[in-house]
Write a protein that holds these residues in place. Structure first.
Motif, PDB file in Angstrom:
ATOM      1  N   TRP A 337      32.731  50.277  58.711  1.00  0.00           N
ATOM      2  CA  TRP A 337      33.517  49.301  57.976  1.00  0.00           C
ATOM      3  C   TRP A 337      32.734  48.054  57.602  1.00  0.00           C
ATOM      4  N   GLU A 338      31.920  47.562  58.501  1.00  0.00           N
ATOM      5  CA  GLU A 338      31.183  46.333  58.209  1.00  0.00           C
ATOM      6  C   GLU A 338      30.205  46.559  57.057  1.00  0.00           C
ATOM      7  N   THR A 339      29.521  47.713  57.069  1.00  0.00           N
ATOM      8  CA  THR A 339      28.603  48.053  55.976  1.00  0.00           C
ATOM      9  C   THR A 339      29.364  48.213  54.673  1.00  0.00           C
ATOM     10  N   ILE A 340      30.488  48.918  54.732  1.00  0.00           N
ATOM     11  CA  ILE A 340      31.304  49.143  53.541  1.00  0.00           C
ATOM     12  C   ILE A 340      31.755  47.824  52.940  1.00  0.00           C
ATOM     13  N   PHE A 341      32.274  46.940  53.787  1.00  0.00           N
ATOM     14  CA  PHE A 341      32.851  45.691  53.287  1.00  0.00           C
ATOM     15  C   PHE A 341      31.781  44.746  52.741  1.00  0.00           C
ATOM     16  N   LYS A 342      30.659  44.640  53.460  1.00  0.00           N
ATOM     17  CA  LYS A 342      29.596  43.750  52.993  1.00  0.00           C
ATOM     18  C   LYS A 342      29.003  44.246  51.677  1.00  0.00           C
ATOM     19  N   THR A 343      28.804  45.553  51.577  1.00  0.00           N
ATOM     20  CA  THR A 343      28.274  46.117  50.335  1.00  0.00           C
ATOM     21  C   THR A 343      29.260  45.908  49.194  1.00  0.00           C
ATOM     22  N   PHE A 344      30.536  46.140  49.484  1.00  0.00           N
ATOM     23  CA  PHE A 344      31.579  45.984  48.468  1.00  0.00           C
ATOM     24  C   PHE A 344      31.590  44.572  47.898  1.00  0.00           C
ATOM     25  N   GLN A 345      31.590  43.563  48.752  1.00  0.00           N
ATOM     26  CA  GLN A 345      31.691  42.193  48.246  1.00  0.00           C
ATOM     27  C   GLN A 345      30.416  41.774  47.525  1.00  0.00           C
ATOM     28  N   GLU A 346      29.276  42.269  47.966  1.00  0.00           N
ATOM     29  CA  GLU A 346      28.027  41.932  47.281  1.00  0.00           C
ATOM     30  C   GLU A 346      27.970  42.549  45.887  1.00  0.00           C
ATOM     31  N   VAL A 347      28.516  43.760  45.755  1.00  0.00           N
ATOM     32  CA  VAL A 347      28.522  44.439  44.461  1.00  0.00           C
ATOM     33  C   VAL A 347      29.556  43.820  43.525  1.00  0.00           C
ATOM     34  N   ARG A 348      30.738  43.527  44.055  1.00  0.00           N
ATOM     35  CA  ARG A 348      31.853  43.151  43.194  1.00  0.00           C
ATOM     36  C   ARG A 348      31.907  41.663  42.842  1.00  0.00           C
ATOM     37  N   LYS A 349      31.472  40.801  43.734  1.00  0.00           N
ATOM     38  CA  LYS A 349      31.632  39.360  43.516  1.00  0.00           C
ATOM     39  C   LYS A 349      31.025  38.881  42.188  1.00  0.00           C
ATOM     40  N   PRO A 350      29.756  39.238  41.844  1.00  0.00           N
ATOM     41  CA  PRO A 350      29.213  38.767  40.561  1.00  0.00           C
ATOM     42  C   PRO A 350      30.014  39.286  39.366  1.00  0.00           C
ATOM     43  N   ASN A 351      30.565  40.477  39.502  1.00  0.00           N
ATOM     44  CA  ASN A 351      31.295  41.068  38.389  1.00  0.00           C
ATOM     45  C   ASN A 351      32.674  40.447  38.213  1.00  0.00           C
ATOM     46  N   THR A 352      33.353  40.153  39.301  1.00  0.00           N
ATOM     47  CA  THR A 352      34.668  39.539  39.166  1.00  0.00           C
ATOM     48  C   THR A 352      34.551  38.074  38.739  1.00  0.00           C
ATOM     49  N   ASP A 353      33.486  37.402  39.150  1.00  0.00           N
ATOM     50  CA  ASP A 353      33.239  36.051  38.632  1.00  0.00           C
ATOM     51  C   ASP A 353      33.029  36.103  37.117  1.00  0.00           C
TER      52      ASP A 353
END
Length: 449
Positions: A337-353
């Motif tokens: 879960w920690e790997t999944i969540f950290k990867t998810f936010q790193e991938v998605r944050k620039p795109n949602t901004d």
């Protein structure tokens, strides 16, 4: 194979339902907690975001759970914008290449379809009228309120997924933790939903397969078609000033304003004054925050992580894309879960901004520029460039709306480069025929070939 980890999804809206289906397919038991009553057994309140624009990113998410064809049966394709000026004259702007469309769908109808799918899954439990009061982040203990019984209780799931919207209570608890960044900004505009009923024979009183816009500089109205022949209109209007929601205080003022500003459509809105005063006035907020996760036990997604204003039609599509990206990570990193969540936010944050910034920009474009002849000429020139250099030029709107594999952040960067190029190119162009001038073709050859 069913897995023992107990997952809770906070929010039974569009993103929460889709996420629960993805998690169930991974073999997890999922509890979905929704603050509102079951909308399948409750009337949807009037005047609250009835229509959505579903585009390719959203369709891809729906295809993975097998309901895209069913939804298309009750969705209306919109192939172009139709702009209405104050004299009632129309101008047109296609959304993409021939055959490409965004789709007008009912928020309630889509949510009901997803709830039905979730309810049919034996590993998903739906709980309505259950409100999150607080999350004890260190222990994952959630204090809930059963609104039907008026009683508080506590749950402690292994993992919490927060899909509880722009005013997420899970996020509010995370905001109290160390080094949590949070930014919230409102436009000085609100929105109010109005309606154009079907004609007496059940037909549409405006062009059916289009999104209609009445751009008026500092404000605008749009209309999206419904299956029953009606249109749902949304007035985006200043809260204060003249004119504004504050300044229109009587039925006579409302009718006078609409007859002056939107003369070609006012006669089609028999309930205008009643809806104007009875339907709620919504606000338009952008939310950015980080991090979206905590210790592999809590994850924000959808509007809870990145609420945006509706002017690119990407709020739901971006939330669905969250689920698509998360689904891939769940398959790649089983239970980490920690790997999944950290990867998810790193991938998605620039795109949602990026899509948040694009949505605000598109409000200015829809409100001001679509009535500008130079802007419309530029769009025609861009279409010619796309036809001549299809591998080198794709309009920004098409990158965002019809290119689901292209990240929002890359679309934004590409769009900024293209806008600078168009700024230079339009110095040579006064009419559509100028596109064939040697200096224009030489410029394109140098920059695109």
């Amino acid at each position: 194979m069913e897995k023992n980890t107990q997952l809770s999804v906070m929010g039974g809206g569009l993103v929460g339902c889709l996420l629960s289906l993805y998690l169930a397919k991974q073999g997890y038991r999922v509890d979905v907690y929704e603050r509102r009553p079951d909308l399948r057994r409750t009337d949807i309140p009037a005047g609250r975001s009835i229509n959505l624009a579903l585009s390719d990113r959203g369709w891809r998410a729906l295809e993975t759970i097998g309901i895209s064809e069913d939804i298309k049966k009750v969705a209306i394709p919109m192939y172009r914008r139709v702009m209405h000026d104050k004299s009632g004259h129309l101008s047109f702007q296609p959304y993409g290449q021939e055959g490409q469309a965004i789709y007008s769908v009912s928020r309630g109808g889509l949510n009901q379809a997803l709830l039905d799918l979730a309810e049919a899954q034996p590993t998903i439990s739906l709980h309505f009228q259950q409100q999150v009061l607080e999350v004890e982040v260190a222990s994952n203990k959630v204090t809930m309120l059963d609104n039907s019984a008026g009683q508080e209780y506590q749950i402690t799931p292994d993992v919490i997924f927060a899909a509880d919207g722009a005013f997420s209570m899970v996020r509010l608890s995370l905001q109290k933790t160390d080094r949590f960044n949070y930014e919230q900004s409102y436009l000085d505009y609100g929105y109010k939903e109005l309606s154009i009923p079907a004609a007496a024979d059940g037909s549409w009183q405006l062009e059916k397969n289009a999104l209609h816009i009445w751009p008026r500089g500092q404000y605008m109205m749009i209309a999206l078609p419904n299956i029953d022949g009606s249109f749902t209109c949304t007035l985006f209007f200043p809260f204060e000033g003249d004119p504004s929601f504050q300044s229109l205080k009587t039925e006579a003022q409302v009718h006078g304003f609409f007859q002056e500003i939107f003369p070609d459509v006012t006669a089609l809105m028999p309930e205008l004054a009643q809806e104007f005063f009875e339907n709620p006035t919504g606000s338009l907020v952008t939310v950015k925050c980080f991090p979206w996760s905590n210790a592999g036990k809590i994850l924000l997604l959808g509007d809870a992580a990145h609420a945006i204003v509706p002017f690119y039609g990407q709020g739901m599509n971006a939330g669905f894309e969250d689920c698509t990206v998360l689904r891939g990570l769940l398959e790649e990193h089983q239970g980490e879960w920690e790997t999944i969540f950290k990867t998810f936010q790193e991938v998605r944050k620039p795109n949602t901004d990026a899509i948040a910034d694009l949505a605000v920009y598109n409000f200015i474009e829809m409100r001001d520029k679509v009535a500008d002849p130079r802007f419309l000429l530029q769009k025609k020139i861009e279409s010619k460039i796309t036809a001549q250099y299809p591998d080198a030029w794709l309009p920004l709107y098409s990158m965002v709306t019809f290119s689901p594999d292209l990240p929002y952040s890359q679309a934004l960067a590409n769009g900024q480069r293209q806008e600078e190029m168009m700024r230079q190119l339009m110095e040579y162009i006064q009419t559509e025929e100028d596109y064939d001038r040697p200096e224009v073709q030489a410029f394109l050859q140098e920059n695109l070939a």
